[in-house]
Design a protein around this motif. Sequence first.
Motif, PDB file in Angstrom:
ATOM      1  N   LYS A 228      40.640  62.785  21.930  1.00 20.62           N
ATOM      2  CA  LYS A 228      41.986  62.834  22.510  1.00 20.62           C
ATOM      3  C   LYS A 228      42.146  61.739  23.566  1.00 20.62           C
ATOM      4  O   LYS A 228      43.199  61.068  23.632  1.00 20.62           O
ATOM      5  N   LEU A 229      41.124  61.530  24.390  1.00 25.67           N
ATOM      6  CA  LEU A 229      41.187  60.469  25.393  1.00 25.67           C
ATOM      7  C   LEU A 229      41.314  59.107  24.719  1.00 25.67           C
ATOM      8  O   LEU A 229      42.112  58.257  25.144  1.00 25.67           O
ATOM      9  N   ARG A 230      40.547  58.886  23.658  1.00 20.97           N
ATOM     10  CA  ARG A 230      40.618  57.611  22.947  1.00 20.97           C
ATOM     11  C   ARG A 230      42.019  57.379  22.378  1.00 20.97           C
ATOM     12  O   ARG A 230      42.523  56.258  22.377  1.00 20.97           O
ATOM     13  N   GLN A 231      42.651  58.445  21.898  1.00 18.53           N
ATOM     14  CA  GLN A 231      44.006  58.308  21.371  1.00 18.53           C
ATOM     15  C   GLN A 231      44.981  57.926  22.487  1.00 18.53           C
ATOM     16  O   GLN A 231      45.853  57.069  22.304  1.00 18.53           O
ATOM     17  N   GLY A 232      44.837  58.557  23.650  1.00 14.92           N
ATOM     18  CA  GLY A 232      45.705  58.228  24.780  1.00 14.92           C
ATOM     19  C   GLY A 232      45.518  56.799  25.246  1.00 14.92           C
ATOM     20  O   GLY A 232      46.490  56.060  25.450  1.00 14.92           O
ATOM     21  N   VAL A 233      44.267  56.389  25.401  1.00 17.31           N
ATOM     22  CA  VAL A 233      43.967  55.019  25.820  1.00 17.31           C
ATOM     23  C   VAL A 233      44.485  54.018  24.788  1.00 17.31           C
ATOM     24  O   VAL A 233      44.959  52.926  25.126  1.00 17.31           O
ATOM     25  N   GLY A 234      44.448  54.409  23.517  1.00 16.54           N
ATOM     26  CA  GLY A 234      44.894  53.529  22.440  1.00 16.54           C
ATOM     27  C   GLY A 234      46.376  53.218  22.458  1.00 16.54           C
ATOM     28  O   GLY A 234      46.841  52.336  21.721  1.00 16.54           O
ATOM     29  N   ARG A 235      47.162  53.909  23.302  1.00 14.50           N
ATOM     30  CA  ARG A 235      48.589  53.589  23.399  1.00 14.50           C
ATOM     31  C   ARG A 235      48.810  52.243  24.089  1.00 14.50           C
ATOM     32  O   ARG A 235      49.891  51.662  23.959  1.00 14.50           O
ATOM     33  N   LEU A 236      47.815  51.742  24.838  1.00 12.57           N
ATOM     34  CA  LEU A 236      48.045  50.568  25.681  1.00 12.57           C
ATOM     35  C   LEU A 236      48.196  49.280  24.888  1.00 12.57           C
ATOM     36  O   LEU A 236      49.203  48.585  25.013  1.00 12.57           O
ATOM     37  N   LEU A 237      47.196  48.935  24.095  1.00  9.54           N
ATOM     38  CA  LEU A 237      47.198  47.662  23.387  1.00  9.54           C
ATOM     39  C   LEU A 237      47.613  47.878  21.940  1.00  9.54           C
ATOM     40  O   LEU A 237      46.939  48.575  21.191  1.00  9.54           O
ATOM     41  N   ARG A 238      48.717  47.230  21.548  1.00  8.34           N
ATOM     42  CA  ARG A 238      49.192  47.352  20.171  1.00  8.34           C
ATOM     43  C   ARG A 238      49.208  46.006  19.452  1.00  8.34           C
ATOM     44  O   ARG A 238      49.502  45.942  18.267  1.00  8.34           O
ATOM     45  N   SER A 239      48.918  44.924  20.182  1.00  2.85           N
ATOM     46  CA  SER A 239      48.846  43.598  19.567  1.00  2.85           C
ATOM     47  C   SER A 239      47.895  42.736  20.385  1.00  2.85           C
ATOM     48  O   SER A 239      47.495  43.101  21.497  1.00  2.85           O
ATOM     49  N   ARG A 240      47.566  41.559  19.852  1.00  2.00           N
ATOM     50  CA  ARG A 240      46.651  40.653  20.550  1.00  2.00           C
ATOM     51  C   ARG A 240      47.273  40.026  21.785  1.00  2.00           C
ATOM     52  O   ARG A 240      46.569  39.431  22.608  1.00  2.00           O
ATOM     53  N   ASN A 241      48.575  40.158  21.933  1.00  2.00           N
ATOM     54  CA  ASN A 241      49.256  39.576  23.094  1.00  2.00           C
ATOM     55  C   ASN A 241      49.431  40.567  24.236  1.00  2.00           C
ATOM     56  O   ASN A 241      49.825  40.174  25.333  1.00  2.00           O
ATOM     57  N   ASP A 242      49.171  41.843  23.981  1.00  2.00           N
ATOM     58  CA  ASP A 242      49.344  42.860  25.019  1.00  2.00           C
ATOM     59  C   ASP A 242      48.229  42.764  26.064  1.00  2.00           C
ATOM     60  O   ASP A 242      47.081  42.423  25.749  1.00  2.00           O
ATOM     61  N   LYS A 243      48.577  43.102  27.293  1.00  2.00           N
ATOM     62  CA  LYS A 243      47.599  43.222  28.373  1.00  2.00           C
ATOM     63  C   LYS A 243      47.970  44.441  29.207  1.00  2.00           C
ATOM     64  O   LYS A 243      49.137  44.835  29.260  1.00  2.00           O
ATOM     65  N   GLY A 244      46.968  45.023  29.882  1.00  2.00           N
ATOM     66  CA  GLY A 244      47.317  46.150  30.726  1.00  2.00           C
ATOM     67  C   GLY A 244      46.141  46.869  31.326  1.00  2.00           C
ATOM     68  O   GLY A 244      44.978  46.451  31.222  1.00  2.00           O
ATOM     69  N   ILE A 245      46.474  48.001  31.957  1.00  2.00           N
ATOM     70  CA  ILE A 245      45.510  48.803  32.712  1.00  2.00           C
ATOM     71  C   ILE A 245      45.522  50.224  32.175  1.00  2.00           C
ATOM     72  O   ILE A 245      46.570  50.763  31.823  1.00  2.00           O
ATOM     73  N   VAL A 246      44.352  50.834  32.143  1.00  2.00           N
ATOM     74  CA  VAL A 246      44.238  52.275  31.927  1.00  2.00           C
ATOM     75  C   VAL A 246      43.677  52.871  33.204  1.00  2.00           C
ATOM     76  O   VAL A 246      42.600  52.472  33.664  1.00  2.00           O
ATOM     77  N   THR A 247      44.407  53.805  33.806  1.00  2.00           N
ATOM     78  CA  THR A 247      43.936  54.478  35.019  1.00  2.00           C
ATOM     79  C   THR A 247      43.598  55.923  34.676  1.00  2.00           C
ATOM     80  O   THR A 247      44.420  56.635  34.083  1.00  2.00           O
ATOM     81  N   ILE A 248      42.398  56.350  35.049  1.00  2.00           N
ATOM     82  CA  ILE A 248      41.946  57.720  34.787  1.00  2.00           C
ATOM     83  C   ILE A 248      41.838  58.451  36.123  1.00  2.00           C
ATOM     84  O   ILE A 248      41.016  58.095  36.976  1.00  2.00           O
ATOM     85  N   LEU A 249      42.672  59.459  36.302  1.00  2.00           N
ATOM     86  CA  LEU A 249      42.740  60.189  37.574  1.00  2.00           C
ATOM     87  C   LEU A 249      41.938  61.486  37.498  1.00  2.00           C
ATOM     88  O   LEU A 249      42.431  62.565  37.831  1.00  2.00           O
ATOM     89  N   ASP A 250      40.721  61.368  37.020  1.00  2.00           N
ATOM     90  CA  ASP A 250      39.835  62.523  36.892  1.00  2.00           C
ATOM     91  C   ASP A 250      38.419  62.046  37.206  1.00  2.00           C
ATOM     92  O   ASP A 250      37.778  61.378  36.397  1.00  2.00           O
ATOM     93  N   SER A 251      37.956  62.380  38.402  1.00  4.24           N
ATOM     94  CA  SER A 251      36.659  61.856  38.863  1.00  4.24           C
ATOM     95  C   SER A 251      35.475  62.446  38.113  1.00  4.24           C
ATOM     96  O   SER A 251      34.350  61.971  38.257  1.00  4.24           O
ATOM     97  N   ARG A 252      35.704  63.474  37.292  1.00  2.33           N
ATOM     98  CA  ARG A 252      34.594  64.054  36.527  1.00  2.33           C
ATOM     99  C   ARG A 252      33.999  63.034  35.567  1.00  2.33           C
ATOM    100  O   ARG A 252      32.826  63.152  35.175  1.00  2.33           O
ATOM    101  N   ILE A 253      34.764  62.020  35.206  1.00  2.00           N
ATOM    102  CA  ILE A 253      34.270  61.031  34.251  1.00  2.00           C
ATOM    103  C   ILE A 253      33.122  60.211  34.836  1.00  2.00           C
ATOM    104  O   ILE A 253      32.336  59.604  34.104  1.00  2.00           O
TER     105      ILE A 253
END
Length: 667
Positions: free
Chosen positions: A608-633
């Motif tokens: 499920k986490l991988r699916q959520g993170v996968g929303r960020l980059l959809r092409s080779r031109n995309d750039k961005g950040i994934v922020t995880i607000l759960d310190s258990r990781i």
Amino acid sequence: MNSLSHATDQIFSETGSLSLQPDFEYRSQQREMAVAVADALENEAHLVVEAPTGIGKTLAYLIPAILHSLQTGRKAIVSTHTKNLQEQLLQKDIRIVRSLIGRDFNAVTLKGRRNYLCSTRLRNALNSSESLFPGDCRDELQRIQQWSTATADGDVERLGFVPRPELWDMVCSEQGVCSPTACGPRCFYQRTREEGRAANLVIMNHALFFTLMALQGTDDRFIYDDDFVIFDEAHTLESVAGSGIGKRVSRRQVLSAIHRLYNVKSKRGLLAQQKRGLKNLCGMLEKKANEFFDSVLQVASNLATNGPDASPQQGRGIRVRTPHCVPNSLSVPLAEIQAEVHREEENCEHASRKTELAAARRLLWEAQFLVDEFLEQGEPGFTYWIETAGPRSDNVTLCSAPSEVAEYIGPRLFRGGTSVIMTSATLSVNGSLDYFKARIGATGITPIILGSPFDYHRQMRICIAHDIAEPDSTDYLRELPLWIMRGIDRSGGRALVLFTSAALMSSVAATVSGECADRGITLLVQGNDLQRHMLLEQFKRDTRSVLFGLDSFWAGIDVPGEALEHVVITRLPFAVPNHPLIEGRLETITRRGGNPFLEYSLPEAVLKLRQGVGRLLRSRNDKGIVTILDSRIIRKSYGRIFLLSLPRCPVELIHTSGDVEEITIDE
């Protein structure tokens, strides 16, 4: 290399016909997948492929599938989870395939039969409209009749309005009434069915695939003679197959079946012109059905409060662990009215009315069978539960489903003499496909994990809140809005914030709405006013917006470009183990001596986490950040499995003070 593999490889090579397409970028991963699919089809083998976003997996399976169908005469079935992918296949990808292979072929989309208008049933309904429907329904029926003269396929989705369920029930295709003999090619469903038989490629969804497969009287085919199947979006197979194998019967379903015969309030139905005794019997059965489901509701309430699974977080799914939770006061009256309707059929001189009565009787038989089956709880390995509809509705549903589907679908899917290809962007946990394969009974099947065409080190960064309170603490509720606003400020909006709790999402939205407005940022929140697709479209248009979303936004959405440059994960997406079916799965693992957290809860959360993170980059031109607000990781030992399952990219810890610390995730 065999002939199919060679032909496929030529198309996908750096100098092949695909390279001549406008805006095409050569991707070695796409070529590798296409050749692997071709090899599996040629050798009647099975294959599981994790194909990350951006490699062009639809063409990688479509081209060898069509070539194989044309060479051998075998039928290709492509099964998807979402309607969007079906539309993409039919409207875009299939046209590309035709141009690449230089040969024509037939491709159709097939939906469940209730989606289609049946011309025979429409004519019958029009002839008996006064006895079947009240006046306002008859007006709606006339609109459907007018539409039937213009529509090409009779698909209710293109009707232009949402018909009343009781009306559509009487005009849609239904087993036992709509048949090749009774309807012929003039019926929209029968015509589509025949087109499917003649096609090289049939596109459908997973739910329909498993429904149709269950109806086959033989194990030597899936749906059609000499067919093979490709499952795209295969990560949803376990849940969909479980629903297909499971059973459900509700108050609304039973009352609808009774009202088809006769509705005491509207005085309409198939028996409206019959003798009073039959109509009184329908009224008595309706009363019995309501009493039965009222008693089910009472049992559900008692179990939710005092039962072994009692919990204030229990929600609307109430586990039933023992047979005969209520007296079976419904089966006898259901059987009695079936006998009366059967006698009415035998005396009926009109063939169309006779078949409608038989269909109505079948619905009552199904209801009786499902009620008996639920109360008996005779299926080993099944979980049984009651679903209530909430305070505004008295509907209640008796539900059952297998705790694990592998033993039910594995032998049927992965047999000899054919091929099953399964693919999705997110199937692996910590670099292995073993979890997915075990859950669907695909042990021993060849797995391939393809590399991504994205340059994650250049395109993406993961930020982890180092000292945010853990999610179960009260401090987390206070700190979360502050961390979210910090993330929104970092990207200037353009953020998708993913939640696992509707209540928490609403609370945070109320807290940050003023700050977002002060910054000129549009805050979009799922479940407020706009429908999901409208919310998504507004988010794509407004590059100064932030979207708060729940489960349906963790997967299956595509927002390329500057509209989305930041994905915020509010907490690790562990499923709360208070749904009866999840409880059943965990208990099954425990009974066989396994560890339910490591064998189910953790892998499901990683996917499920991988699916959520996968929303960020959809092409080779995309750039961005994934922020995880759960310190258990970073604080829990299992967090390492999450991190090792994410793309390899720069990772930094962010402290409350604002300090940033780069860290390395070792293999």
